[in-house]
Design a protein around this motif. Structure first.
Motif, PDB file in Angstrom:
ATOM      1  N   GLU A 130       0.415  -1.235  -0.210  1.00 27.19           N
ATOM      2  CA  GLU A 130      -0.227  -0.018   0.193  1.00 27.19           C
ATOM      3  C   GLU A 130       1.267   0.908  -0.317  1.00 27.19           C
ATOM      4  O   GLU A 130       0.316   2.316   0.033  1.00 27.19           O
ATOM      5  CB  GLU A 130      -0.978   0.091   1.042  1.00 27.19           C
ATOM      6  N   THR A 131       2.124   0.828   0.254  1.00 27.47           N
ATOM      7  CA  THR A 131       3.734   2.787   0.018  1.00 27.47           C
ATOM      8  C   THR A 131       3.759   1.591  -1.160  1.00 27.47           C
ATOM      9  O   THR A 131       4.323   1.536  -1.637  1.00 27.47           O
ATOM     10  CB  THR A 131       4.168   2.127   0.985  1.00 27.47           C
ATOM     11  N   ILE A 132       3.736   3.757  -2.195  1.00 26.76           N
ATOM     12  CA  ILE A 132       4.807   3.704  -3.152  1.00 26.76           C
ATOM     13  C   ILE A 132       5.390   4.543  -2.909  1.00 26.76           C
ATOM     14  O   ILE A 132       5.718   5.673  -2.387  1.00 26.76           O
ATOM     15  CB  ILE A 132       3.485   3.292  -4.672  1.00 26.76           C
ATOM     16  N   PHE A 133       7.574   3.359  -2.940  1.00 21.71           N
ATOM     17  CA  PHE A 133       7.928   5.200  -2.705  1.00 21.71           C
ATOM     18  C   PHE A 133       7.965   4.978  -4.410  1.00 21.71           C
ATOM     19  O   PHE A 133       9.186   4.786  -5.340  1.00 21.71           O
ATOM     20  CB  PHE A 133       9.096   4.321  -1.924  1.00 21.71           C
ATOM     21  N   TRP A 134       8.359   6.642  -4.707  1.00 22.75           N
ATOM     22  CA  TRP A 134       8.157   8.014  -5.562  1.00 22.75           C
ATOM     23  C   TRP A 134       9.679   8.398  -5.514  1.00 22.75           C
ATOM     24  O   TRP A 134      11.165   7.959  -6.571  1.00 22.75           O
ATOM     25  CB  TRP A 134       7.904   8.773  -5.698  1.00 22.75           C
ATOM     26  N   LYS A 179      22.224  11.152   4.944  1.00 25.02           N
ATOM     27  CA  LYS A 179      21.368  12.185   5.009  1.00 25.02           C
ATOM     28  C   LYS A 179      20.458  11.266   4.269  1.00 25.02           C
ATOM     29  O   LYS A 179      20.764   9.691   3.132  1.00 25.02           O
ATOM     30  CB  LYS A 179      21.564  13.426   4.342  1.00 25.02           C
ATOM     31  N   PHE A 180      19.098  11.888   4.003  1.00 24.85           N
ATOM     32  CA  PHE A 180      18.451  11.019   3.415  1.00 24.85           C
ATOM     33  C   PHE A 180      16.794  11.394   2.563  1.00 24.85           C
ATOM     34  O   PHE A 180      16.763  12.286   3.970  1.00 24.85           O
ATOM     35  CB  PHE A 180      17.728   9.268   4.374  1.00 24.85           C
ATOM     36  N   LEU A 181      15.685  11.356   1.880  1.00 25.53           N
ATOM     37  CA  LEU A 181      15.364  11.345   1.136  1.00 25.53           C
ATOM     38  C   LEU A 181      14.188  10.420   0.520  1.00 25.53           C
ATOM     39  O   LEU A 181      14.946   9.749   0.332  1.00 25.53           O
ATOM     40  CB  LEU A 181      15.713  12.585   0.340  1.00 25.53           C
ATOM     41  N   LYS A 182      13.223  10.478   1.383  1.00 22.42           N
ATOM     42  CA  LYS A 182      12.378   9.397   1.006  1.00 22.42           C
ATOM     43  C   LYS A 182      10.341  10.311   0.536  1.00 22.42           C
ATOM     44  O   LYS A 182      10.334  11.094   1.276  1.00 22.42           O
ATOM     45  CB  LYS A 182      11.739   8.908   2.420  1.00 22.42           C
ATOM     46  N   ILE A 183      10.206   9.698  -0.425  1.00 21.41           N
ATOM     47  CA  ILE A 183       8.827  10.988  -0.996  1.00 21.41           C
ATOM     48  C   ILE A 183       8.284   9.308  -1.520  1.00 21.41           C
ATOM     49  O   ILE A 183       8.366   8.444  -1.703  1.00 21.41           O
ATOM     50  CB  ILE A 183       8.963  11.756  -2.413  1.00 21.41           C
ATOM     51  N   TYR A 184       6.620   9.038  -0.897  1.00 25.72           N
ATOM     52  CA  TYR A 184       5.825   7.934  -0.975  1.00 25.72           C
ATOM     53  C   TYR A 184       4.412   8.335  -1.149  1.00 25.72           C
ATOM     54  O   TYR A 184       3.873   9.668  -0.239  1.00 25.72           O
ATOM     55  CB  TYR A 184       6.007   7.447   0.051  1.00 25.72           C
ATOM     56  N   SER A 185       3.666   7.443  -1.225  1.00 23.51           N
ATOM     57  CA  SER A 185       2.485   7.900  -1.528  1.00 23.51           C
ATOM     58  C   SER A 185       1.616   6.621  -1.113  1.00 23.51           C
ATOM     59  O   SER A 185       2.314   5.386  -0.189  1.00 23.51           O
ATOM     60  CB  SER A 185       1.821   8.162  -2.705  1.00 23.51           C
ATOM     61  N   LYS A 186       0.137   6.795  -0.347  1.00 20.73           N
ATOM     62  CA  LYS A 186      -0.837   5.576   0.102  1.00 20.73           C
ATOM     63  C   LYS A 186      -1.679   5.540  -0.643  1.00 20.73           C
ATOM     64  O   LYS A 186      -2.991   6.701  -0.489  1.00 20.73           O
ATOM     65  CB  LYS A 186      -1.292   6.144   1.554  1.00 20.73           C
ATOM     66  N   LEU A 236       1.063  12.681  -1.499  1.00 21.53           N
ATOM     67  CA  LEU A 236       2.983  12.635  -1.929  1.00 21.53           C
ATOM     68  C   LEU A 236       3.312  12.650  -0.296  1.00 21.53           C
ATOM     69  O   LEU A 236       2.192  13.779   0.324  1.00 21.53           O
ATOM     70  CB  LEU A 236       3.316  12.885  -1.981  1.00 21.53           C
ATOM     71  N   THR A 237       4.248  11.815   0.427  1.00 27.50           N
ATOM     72  CA  THR A 237       4.440  12.595   1.824  1.00 27.50           C
ATOM     73  C   THR A 237       5.743  12.758   1.135  1.00 27.50           C
ATOM     74  O   THR A 237       6.689  11.649   0.831  1.00 27.50           O
ATOM     75  CB  THR A 237       4.508  11.509   2.974  1.00 27.50           C
ATOM     76  N   ALA A 238       6.672  13.916   2.082  1.00 34.11           N
ATOM     77  CA  ALA A 238       8.448  13.766   1.968  1.00 34.11           C
ATOM     78  C   ALA A 238       8.625  13.335   3.440  1.00 34.11           C
ATOM     79  O   ALA A 238       8.353  13.878   4.428  1.00 34.11           O
ATOM     80  CB  ALA A 238       8.586  14.567   1.384  1.00 34.11           C
ATOM     81  N   ILE A 295       6.506  15.893   6.061  1.00 32.08           N
ATOM     82  CA  ILE A 295       5.733  16.804   5.233  1.00 32.08           C
ATOM     83  C   ILE A 295       4.531  16.729   4.011  1.00 32.08           C
ATOM     84  O   ILE A 295       4.824  15.003   3.688  1.00 32.08           O
ATOM     85  CB  ILE A 295       6.362  18.632   4.923  1.00 32.08           C
ATOM     86  N   ASP A 296       4.108  17.231   4.099  1.00 35.00           N
ATOM     87  CA  ASP A 296       2.884  16.246   3.258  1.00 35.00           C
ATOM     88  C   ASP A 296       2.984  17.530   2.100  1.00 35.00           C
ATOM     89  O   ASP A 296       2.775  18.712   2.585  1.00 35.00           O
ATOM     90  CB  ASP A 296       1.114  17.308   3.674  1.00 35.00           C
ATOM     91  N   LEU A 297       3.358  16.844   0.401  1.00 34.36           N
ATOM     92  CA  LEU A 297       3.637  17.767  -0.091  1.00 34.36           C
ATOM     93  C   LEU A 297       2.382  18.107  -1.123  1.00 34.36           C
ATOM     94  O   LEU A 297       2.674  18.797  -2.231  1.00 34.36           O
ATOM     95  CB  LEU A 297       4.634  17.098  -1.560  1.00 34.36           C
ATOM     96  N   LYS A 298       1.451  17.677  -0.777  1.00 29.80           N
ATOM     97  CA  LYS A 298      -0.007  17.828  -1.023  1.00 29.80           C
ATOM     98  C   LYS A 298      -1.340  19.555  -0.585  1.00 29.80           C
ATOM     99  O   LYS A 298      -2.020  19.534  -0.212  1.00 29.80           O
ATOM    100  CB  LYS A 298      -1.409  17.242  -0.958  1.00 29.80           C
ATOM    101  N   THR A 299       0.152  19.983  -0.529  1.00 29.62           N
ATOM    102  CA  THR A 299      -0.043  21.500  -0.454  1.00 29.62           C
ATOM    103  C   THR A 299       0.323  23.116  -1.363  1.00 29.62           C
ATOM    104  O   THR A 299       0.473  22.446  -2.318  1.00 29.62           O
ATOM    105  CB  THR A 299       0.962  22.219   1.017  1.00 29.62           C
ATOM    106  N   GLU A 300      -0.772  23.540  -1.147  1.00 25.33           N
ATOM    107  CA  GLU A 300      -1.346  25.294  -2.259  1.00 25.33           C
ATOM    108  C   GLU A 300       0.453  25.132  -2.436  1.00 25.33           C
ATOM    109  O   GLU A 300       0.567  25.426  -3.813  1.00 25.33           O
ATOM    110  CB  GLU A 300      -1.823  26.076  -1.841  1.00 25.33           C
TER     111      GLU A 300
END
Length: 226
Positions: A39-43, A51-58, A66-68, A79-84
């Protein structure tokens, strides 16, 4: 004598039953774990120098939601990337990291002709930086070379009839602004119609413009941070 086999049969049947229950429970747990992972897709899922970076969706909620998560072993931000403020990048945006510095990951996306934005995740900042961009390290469609892979270039507001550029340092966000002479302006005034080559070396920037008569206009300036 006949009582002993009967007891053994009963115990064996009970043991097999219990074993089957345990196996079913184990299967159920494995199935649940696999379902949660699916249920988690990692973009984006990357690590660089601690250091690390993960961006994923549910997908069960919204495949575009998307959440980062980014940071290092000492701190992590979510953070939530689905903001204005991030919608201009388009969701989902590219999963290609264009360049990585000591403290940052930079992703780029476009929203049309002459419209590109950079999204910078800096491990010392709680929120990513979003701003328009024109030239960046290892750019493939423009002639831009730099001995400092931390630097990218954006276009500032037009200063009258001339084009103003901003050289930006990725990690510190220090900026150096410079304006081209008015007689460099040509075409529709867009940067790629005016500038043919940019080179940064030893904290100096060289900008070239090819002329129709075969000559080249050249502008050399020292980068002075504001």
């Amino acid at each position: 004598m006949n009582k002993i086999p009967l007891i053994l049969i009963i115990l064996t049947f009970f043991g097999c039953n219990q074993k089957e229950k345990n196996l079913n429970l184990l299967k159920s747990e494995i199935k649940t774990e696999l379902t949660e992972k699916s249920e988690t897709i990692f973009w984006v899922d990357t690590i660089s120098n601690g250091k690390f970076l993960k961006i994923y969706s549910k997908p069960e909620n919204d495949w575009q939601n998307l959440t980062a998560e980014f940071g290092n072993e000492n701190k992590k931000y979510t953070i939530d990337l689905k903001t204005e403020e991030y919608q201009m990048l388009g969701i989902p945006f590219t999963n290609q990291i264009e360049w990585i510095t000591e403290k940052s990951f930079a992703l780029i996306n476009g929203c049309g002709t002459n419209c590109r934005y950079v999204l910078i995740f800096n491990i010392e900042s709680e929120k990513p930086i979003v701003m328009p961009i024109e030239y960046y390290p290892e750019i493939k469609y423009a002639d831009y070379k730099t001995d400092n892979p931390n630097l990218y270039i954006a276009v500032s507001e037009n200063n009258g009839n001339s084009l103003s550029l901003m050289v930006v340092e990725t990690d510190s966000q220090k900026k150096a602004e410079l304006s081209l002479p008015e007689d460099w302006n040509r075409g529709n005034g867009q940067i790629y119609g005016i500038i043919d080559k940019i080179e940064i070396k030893n904290s100096k920037i060289k900008i070239l413009q090819n002329q129709e008569n075969g000559k080249i206009k050249e502008l050399n300036k020292k980068i002075t941070w504001e």
